[in-house]
Design a protein around this motif. Structure first.
Motif, short mmCIF file in Angstrom:
data_model
loop_
_atom_site.label_atom_id
_atom_site.label_comp_id
_atom_site.label_asym_id
_atom_site.label_seq_id
_atom_site.Cartn_x
_atom_site.Cartn_y
_atom_site.Cartn_z
N HIS A 81 -14.18 -18.02 2.66
CA HIS A 81 -12.89 -18.14 1.98
C HIS A 81 -11.92 -17.06 2.47
N ARG A 82 -10.65 -17.27 2.12
CA ARG A 82 -9.61 -16.28 2.33
C ARG A 82 -8.74 -16.22 1.08
N ILE A 83 -8.22 -15.03 0.79
CA ILE A 83 -7.29 -14.85 -0.33
C ILE A 83 -5.90 -14.62 0.25
N LEU A 84 -4.95 -15.42 -0.16
CA LEU A 84 -3.57 -15.27 0.29
C LEU A 84 -2.76 -14.61 -0.82
N GLU A 85 -2.22 -13.43 -0.53
CA GLU A 85 -1.50 -12.63 -1.52
C GLU A 85 -0.09 -12.36 -1.02
N GLN A 86 0.90 -12.72 -1.85
CA GLN A 86 2.29 -12.59 -1.41
C GLN A 86 2.77 -11.14 -1.37
N ARG A 87 2.12 -10.25 -2.08
CA ARG A 87 2.57 -8.85 -2.11
C ARG A 87 2.11 -8.13 -0.84
N PRO A 88 2.84 -7.07 -0.47
CA PRO A 88 2.44 -6.30 0.71
C PRO A 88 1.28 -5.34 0.46
N ALA A 89 0.91 -5.17 -0.82
CA ALA A 89 -0.18 -4.25 -1.17
C ALA A 89 -0.97 -4.82 -2.34
N LEU A 90 -2.25 -4.46 -2.41
CA LEU A 90 -3.10 -4.88 -3.51
C LEU A 90 -2.73 -4.14 -4.80
N GLY A 91 -3.04 -4.76 -5.90
CA GLY A 91 -2.75 -4.17 -7.21
C GLY A 91 -2.19 -5.17 -8.19
N GLY A 92 -1.93 -6.38 -7.73
CA GLY A 92 -1.50 -7.45 -8.62
C GLY A 92 -0.22 -7.13 -9.38
N ALA A 93 -0.07 -7.79 -10.53
CA ALA A 93 1.14 -7.65 -11.33
C ALA A 93 1.25 -6.28 -11.98
N TRP A 94 0.17 -5.48 -11.95
CA TRP A 94 0.25 -4.13 -12.50
C TRP A 94 1.26 -3.29 -11.74
N GLN A 95 1.58 -3.67 -10.52
CA GLN A 95 2.59 -2.95 -9.74
C GLN A 95 4.00 -3.19 -10.28
N ASP A 96 4.15 -4.16 -11.16
CA ASP A 96 5.46 -4.47 -11.74
C ASP A 96 5.67 -3.79 -13.09
N ARG A 97 4.78 -2.91 -13.49
CA ARG A 97 4.92 -2.22 -14.77
C ARG A 97 5.70 -0.91 -14.58
N TRP A 98 6.28 -0.43 -15.66
CA TRP A 98 7.11 0.77 -15.62
C TRP A 98 6.25 2.01 -15.40
N ASP A 99 6.93 3.11 -15.07
CA ASP A 99 6.23 4.31 -14.63
C ASP A 99 5.28 4.88 -15.69
N SER A 100 5.66 4.82 -16.97
CA SER A 100 4.85 5.43 -18.02
C SER A 100 3.81 4.47 -18.60
#
Length: 421
Positions: A36-55
């Protein structure tokens, strides 16, 4: 001149998305020997957690930071980890399981083909016998249509794009929505000394700890073991309506060691509370004139559902748990609830829309979605042979979109997929 060649790739199974559901799926596919292969649209791993605020801190305790083959074994099972530590957890997990991820690859179309599926991406075409949709629950930020009628002088952000108070211009801030994002972002703004207005939705408040445990402990127990005792309300078949798949999560925070968020307490701290946002009338924002009733509904929601289910499970399982704390009655109300809000008169220069996300499967070239844009399926096995879904809200039960819930669903789906060979 001939057209440029389009790169074409083949694999047995393509997993769309490398968040928690996609990585859990990859683990089980590897265990079953499925290429299998995983296709991820983001340039880095970390999922939607990368869209959370700093705190941001994860809202669920450390004991739930668990994916297949990687259970939490640290010293603080009831603690909470910060956003960046959460992202690092996923990156380490992907490395440890040797997940075959193709980053920065957006899937634009999934269509049936003779041998399975054709997937068009911005980096070429893939052919696969199977496809697993694992793009998660946070796909398309949703804002009210009325937002387009606001003055361009007011900065508008969805919680998806909010990072910290310094990102906003000077002035007061209106936060719309009191799910987990709305409550936590309001606290973030308060801690920075900002003046905040808050539009109250119907998401229930909840105690961070209940009957001797973090409330998420009981939620997981009822999800996993409730059916053994005839308690099925947190299974997908126990929903009163398919629309229930999109109900609010309890208003809680993982910050400062984890705590409850109480709207009346925010009001006492200076937050100006309003009813639910309704629209715009001649440049003035309009809210429902029912704040007292709305706060009472928010406070009663836990006892009417999750509290009652937890109590029933504790009793049925014969668990020796302490009695529930009786909450003190709180009748505080603002002197002027305010069903109308003039942004300019109140010095409001920013609005943060904490109004959730909509599912987006527009890449599917298949008649597979119901009226809520949710794939029609049974336990993640869709109506189209070879197409699966994992990581969606209430895929099989309440916790299906959480870290601790994605793995079991992925295990079932990959078992079905492997049997097709």
């Amino acid at each position: 001149m001939s057209a440029p060649a389009v790169s074409r790739h083949e694999t047995n199974t393509v997993v769309v998305g490398a968040g928690q559901a996609g990585l859990a799926t990859s683990y089980w596919l590897s265990q079953r020997g499925v290429e299998h292969r995983i296709l991820e649209q983001r340039p880095a791993l970390g999922g939607a957690w990368q869209d959370r605020w700093d705190s941001f801190y994860l809202n669920t305790p450390n004991f739930s930071v668990s994916l297949p083959g990687k259970a939490y074994d640290g010293p603080e099972p009831d603690g909470f980890i910060a956003r960046d530590a959460t992202i690092d957890f996923f990156r380490r997990y992907a490395r440890d399981i040797h997940a075959p991820v193709e980053l920065d690859t957006t899937v634009t179309r999934i269509a049936p083909a003779d041998a399975g599926f054709t997937l068009e991406t911005d980096r070429g075409t893939w052919a696969a016998r199977n496809v697993v949709l694992a793009s998660g629950a946070f796909q398309r930020p949703r804002t009210p249509p009325a937002a387009v009628g606001l003055s361009p002088e007011v900065l508008q952000l969805h919680s998806h794009d909010y990072r910290n108070p310094a990102q906003l211009p000077q002035g007061a801030v209106l936060v719309v929505g009191t799910g987990q994002s709305g409550g936590q972002i309001t606290e973030d703004l308060l801690d920075a000394g900002r003046a905040v207005h808050l539009s109250v939705s119907s998401c229930p408040e909840a105690p961070r700890r209940y009957r001797g445990q973090d409330i998420f402990h009981w939620i997981v127990e009822v999800n996993v073991h409730g059916p053994e005792y005839g308690i099925n309300a947190l299974q997908v078949d126990g929903l009163p309506s398919p629309a229930g798949r999109f109900m609010c999560n309890p208003l809680l925070s993982g910050n400062d060691g984890g705590h409850s968020v109480h709207l009346r307490e925010l009001g006492r701290r200076g937050v100006r509370l309003h009813g639910r946002f309704e629209g715009i009338d001649d440049g003035v924002l309009v809210f429902t004139d029912d704040l007292a009733e709305r706060l009472a509904l928010v406070e009663a929601g836990f006892g009417q559902r999750l509290g009652r289910l937890s109590d029933a499970y504790i009793k049925a399982a014969g668990i020796d748990a302490p009695a529930a704390d009786v909450p003190e009655e709180d009748h505080w109300l603002p002197a002027e609830p305010g069903a109308r809000l003039d942004l300019k008169a109140e010095g409001i220069t920013s609005i943060i829309w904490c109004t959730g996300y909509a599912l987006d499967f527009s890449m599917l070239d298949l008649p597979l979605l119901d009226e809520w844009n949710y794939p029609r399926h049974t336990k993640g096995v869709t109506e189209h042979p070879g197409l699966y879904a994992v990581g969606l809200p209430w895929l099989t039960r309440h916790i299906s979109a959480t870290l601790v819930g994605a793995g079991p669903d992925a295990e079932y789906v990959t078992g079905h997929l492997a049997a097709r060979r």
